[in-house]
Design an enzyme around this catalytic site. Structure first.
Site, PDB file in Angstrom:
ATOM      1  N   LYS A  46       0.992  -1.190  -0.098  1.00 58.86           N
ATOM      2  CA  LYS A  46      -0.030   0.215   0.083  1.00 58.86           C
ATOM      3  C   LYS A  46       0.898   1.131  -0.285  1.00 58.86           C
ATOM      4  CE  LYS A  46      -3.541   2.786   0.620  1.00 58.86           C
ATOM      5  NZ  LYS A  46      -4.333   3.003  -0.799  1.00 58.86           N
ATOM      6  N   CYS A  86      -0.284  12.167  -6.501  1.00 58.60           N
ATOM      7  CA  CYS A  86      -0.869  12.587  -5.350  1.00 58.60           C
ATOM      8  C   CYS A  86      -0.741  14.095  -5.127  1.00 58.60           C
ATOM      9  CB  CYS A  86      -0.037  11.975  -3.969  1.00 58.60           C
ATOM     10  SG  CYS A  86      -0.283  10.252  -3.677  1.00 58.60           S
TER      11      CYS A  86
HETATM   12  C1  LIG Z   1      -9.257   0.499  -3.385  1.00 59.37           C
HETATM   13  C2  LIG Z   1      -8.355   1.068  -4.187  1.00 59.37           C
HETATM   14  C3  LIG Z   1      -7.091   1.736  -3.655  1.00 59.37           C
HETATM   15  C4  LIG Z   1      -6.084   2.147  -4.171  1.00 59.37           C
HETATM   16  N1  LIG Z   1      -5.101   2.724  -3.557  1.00 59.37           N
HETATM   17  C5  LIG Z   1      -3.800   2.972  -4.400  1.00 59.37           C
HETATM   18  C6  LIG Z   1      -2.630   3.400  -3.818  1.00 59.37           C
HETATM   19  O1  LIG Z   1      -2.548   3.568  -2.604  1.00 59.37           O
HETATM   20  N2  LIG Z   1      -1.530   3.615  -4.416  1.00 59.37           N
HETATM   21  C7  LIG Z   1      -1.606   3.521  -5.975  1.00 59.37           C
HETATM   22  O2  LIG Z   1      -0.811   4.048  -6.464  1.00 59.37           O
HETATM   23  N3  LIG Z   1      -2.706   3.164  -6.681  1.00 59.37           N
HETATM   24  C8  LIG Z   1      -3.905   2.871  -5.761  1.00 59.37           C
HETATM   25  N4  LIG Z   1      -4.945   2.376  -6.335  1.00 59.37           N
HETATM   26  C9  LIG Z   1      -4.976   2.544  -8.129  1.00 59.37           C
HETATM   27  C10 LIG Z   1      -4.832   1.063  -8.428  1.00 59.37           C
HETATM   28  O3  LIG Z   1      -3.502   0.722  -7.954  1.00 59.37           O
HETATM   29  C11 LIG Z   1      -4.694   1.278 -10.015  1.00 59.37           C
HETATM   30  O4  LIG Z   1      -3.813   1.684 -10.483  1.00 59.37           O
HETATM   31  C12 LIG Z   1      -6.181   1.525 -10.494  1.00 59.37           C
HETATM   32  O5  LIG Z   1      -7.148   0.936  -9.843  1.00 59.37           O
HETATM   33  C13 LIG Z   1      -6.399   1.051 -11.991  1.00 59.37           C
HETATM   34  O6  LIG Z   1      -6.416  -0.374 -12.057  1.00 59.37           O
HETATM   35  P1  LIG Z   1      -7.898  -1.645 -12.085  1.00 59.37           P
HETATM   36  O7  LIG Z   1      -8.471  -0.913 -13.190  1.00 59.37           O
HETATM   37  O8  LIG Z   1      -7.185  -3.105 -12.221  1.00 59.37           O
HETATM   38  O9  LIG Z   1      -8.381  -1.347 -10.663  1.00 59.37           O
HETATM   39  C14 LIG Z   1      -6.146   2.075  -5.764  1.00 59.37           C
HETATM   40  C15 LIG Z   1      -7.416   1.485  -6.440  1.00 59.37           C
HETATM   41  C16 LIG Z   1      -8.255   0.996  -5.653  1.00 59.37           C
HETATM   42  C17 LIG Z   1      -9.477   0.429  -6.440  1.00 59.37           C
END
Ligand SMILES: Cc1cc2nc3c(=O)[nH]c(=O)nc-3n(C[C@H](O)[C@H](O)[C@H](O)COP(=O)(O)O)c2cc1C
Length: 314
Positions: free
Chosen positions: A45, A132
């Site tokens: 995370k 961020c």
């Molecule tokens: C619940 C949740 C929490 C996330 N937290 C982070 C994070 O802490 N750091 C980060 O770089 N991306 C975070 N993301 C983004 C994901 O890493 C990813 O880049 C984004 O969801 C696209 O991928 P997906 O289509 O497979 O969900 C988060 C996504 C979700 C759904």
């Protein structure tokens, strides 16, 4: 069939990782992803210097019909030291290279965490999350090209371990050119694209309300609805970045063909976020076997045979 991949000197026996933020906040969750037989490793995370509870709930929502997810988690995490302890403990017991994601809320917080990583015996890969906040009233760091140039210049002045950046999606060809021009000035180990598509809004038809509480319902989108954007970003960056900058393709993966497409567009590794939330750990075995089936049908034995070989129409 060989599904292994590399970033620099790091070898991954499987091309799939969790996307940062999904099943990776606590040691118990990290153990599950790291210990799964079908993951290449785990991404922790995104850490801030101190622990954070994150935003009030509901802060995550799955849209109907498998469209994807919306979230505004607010970076809940156990704090930098927790992830440092976890990684240092595990790195001696696993040959999976651990990803340490950092997301300082300011430029100085990011540099301070990078200094701590540089001075530690952490021996995995570091991912600087540039999606961020930076300065109030300014866009997130990666949409502020000057701020991106400046944090990378300062970071690489002292940081000598393998470092990559997590990028938000870009939507304009000029922005692809601009970000690639900046990234190409630095010895980045990898670029991870895409983070959530920022500031979507979903409405519950029964209540006529938004579906998540923070930010009046605005949140980052993931899952199938961002698939084409992720594919475009992987392809746009692969065709612009120096070949030694590897690419992690993230966004919209729910099946083997999605992963195949990201690799065809140039991804070295593939991350699964929303679908891991929806389906849990079994997603890794399922998607890997579907990817292998696509490759078998096309007579490919390994990922390098088709990686980054997407063709345009004449
Ligand atoms: C619940 C949740 C929490 C996330 N937290 C982070 C994070 O802490 N750091 C980060 O770089 N991306 C975070 N993301 C983004 C994901 O890493 C990813 O880049 C984004 O969801 C696209 O991928 P997906 O289509 O497979 O969900 C988060 C996504 C979700 C759904």
């Amino acid at each position: 069939m060989d599904l292994s991949a590399t970033i620099g000197n790091f070898k991954f026996e499987h091309p799939f990782l969790n996307a940062a933020g999904v099943m990776c906040q606590t040691a118990a969750e990290l153990d599950q992803v790291l210990g799964d037989d079908y993951t290449g490793s785990v991404v922790m995370k995104s850490a801030t210097p101190s622990p954070r509870p994150g935003n009030p709930s509901p802060r995550y929502y799955e849209l109907p019909s498998g469209l994807g997810t919306i979230n505004s988690m607010g970076l809940p995490n156990e704090g930098f030291d927790y992830y440092m302890d976890y990684a240092r403990q595990k790195q001696t017991k696993t040959n999976k290279p651990i990803f340490f994601s950092i997301a300082g809320l300011t430029h100085d917080e990011n540099l301070a965490m990078l200094h701590q990583l540089q001075d530690s015996d952490f021996d995995g890969l570091v991912e600087l999350n540039l999606s961020c906040p930076n300065v109030p009233g300014k866009p997130q760091t990666a949409y502020d090209f000057e701020a991106t140039q400046s944090i990378l210049t300062e970071a690489f002045a002292f940081f000598k371990k393998p470092l990559g950046v997590k990028l938000p999606p870009y939507f304009d060809i000029v922005h692809f050119d601009m970000i690639a021009k900046i990234l190409n000035q630095f010895p980045l180990a990898f670029v991870n694209t895409i983070n959530s598509v920022g500031n979507g809004l979903a409405i519950d038809p029964d209540t006529d309300t938004v579906v998540i509480k923070p930010k009046h319902g605005f949140g980052g989108l993931g899952g199938p609805m961002v698939k084409a954007t992720a594919l475009a970003n992987v392809n746009a960056l692969r065709t612009r970045l120096n070949p030694d900058i590897k690419i992690i393709g993230t966004g919209g993966v729910t099946k083997g063909r999605d992963a195949y497409n990201l690799i065809l567009a140039g991804a070295d590794l593939v991350e699964i976020g929303s679908q891991l939330m929806v389906e849990g750990l079994p997603v890794f075995q399922r998607v890997e076997s579907e990817l292998a089936a696509v490759m078998q049908a096309k007579n490919y034995q390994n990922l390098t045979e088709f990686r980054a070989s997407l063709k345009a129409l004449d």
